[in-house]
Write a protein that holds these residues in place. Sequence first.
Motif, PDB file in Angstrom:
ATOM      1  N   LEU A   1     -18.767  -8.957  29.414  1.00  0.00           N
ATOM      2  CA  LEU A   1     -17.422  -9.499  29.568  1.00  0.00           C
ATOM      3  C   LEU A   1     -17.209 -10.666  28.610  1.00  0.00           C
ATOM      4  O   LEU A   1     -16.194 -10.732  27.897  1.00  0.00           O
TER       5      LEU A   1
ATOM      6  N   THR B   1     -19.898   0.691  23.384  1.00  0.00           N
ATOM      7  CA  THR B   1     -19.298  -0.644  23.311  1.00  0.00           C
ATOM      8  C   THR B   1     -18.566  -0.867  21.999  1.00  0.00           C
ATOM      9  O   THR B   1     -18.394  -2.000  21.554  1.00  0.00           O
TER      10      THR B   1
ATOM     11  N   SER C   1     -17.080  -9.407  24.975  1.00  0.00           N
ATOM     12  CA  SER C   1     -15.846  -8.691  24.636  1.00  0.00           C
ATOM     13  C   SER C   1     -14.655  -9.635  24.523  1.00  0.00           C
ATOM     14  O   SER C   1     -13.817  -9.481  23.617  1.00  0.00           O
TER      15      SER C   1
ATOM     16  N   TRP D   1     -15.342  -1.788  26.818  1.00  0.00           N
ATOM     17  CA  TRP D   1     -15.509  -1.338  28.194  1.00  0.00           C
ATOM     18  C   TRP D   1     -15.242   0.142  28.398  1.00  0.00           C
ATOM     19  O   TRP D   1     -15.812   0.745  29.307  1.00  0.00           O
TER      20      TRP D   1
END
Length: 246
Positions: A40, A173, A43, A168
Amino acid sequence: MALWRRAVAELVGTAALVIVVVGSGIMAATLSPDIGIELLANSIATAFGLAVIILTVGPVSGAHLNPLVSLADWWLGRRNGSGLTASDVGGYALAQVAGAIVGAVVANVMFDLSPVSWSQTARDEPHLWVGEVVATAGLILLIFSLARSGRAAVAAPAVGAYIGAAYWFTSSTSFANPAVAVGRAFTDTFAGIAPASLPGFVVAELVGLVVGVGLLALLYPRPGQGAEQVVLPREEEPAPAGRGNG
């Protein structure tokens, strides 16, 4: 704009992108033992960082930061002369790969790691290649559809948001960039990829390029601007006094 100046912008921009990807991955892994939180953080940092980088170097080079975007720009504009030339593509690609390697080395050094530490993270499963095809096709379609529909002004946040989301919704990825993939092989950290896994990723990304261009032709058949005016419109140097632009 002179090719050397645009190439420098591509090198700096791609280096900055890899610093963001690798650096945020290292920081996330250092601060959290939970891989979900690590992804998280990685990203979010990449999404915001990419948008800022596009806004920074876009006026100089168009902020391709990706050999596939440069190649697609040449291919789509080869008939009407709206895209990059073949020599431009070569210069951009060399700068992008060099920048990605520099970015990985800088990120390693920033976090007190060996400047070059080959990644041990194997990413060679077929389902990851499918993820790369999807991620790359979506990226190419997004960038060039914005141009052909007159929405290039929102490219920076749109591309950043897409890559952040693709972290996600794709199994890989979302590398979606051969230069960045090469750079990430130089760091044995959260964001790394083992050198032996690179060929599979690069081939998958090339397939994604073909799929993305094919979808663009189906959905947006009208030729549009080249990508130097897509990711962010770049400024042209004024012509010397007494000379025209032709």
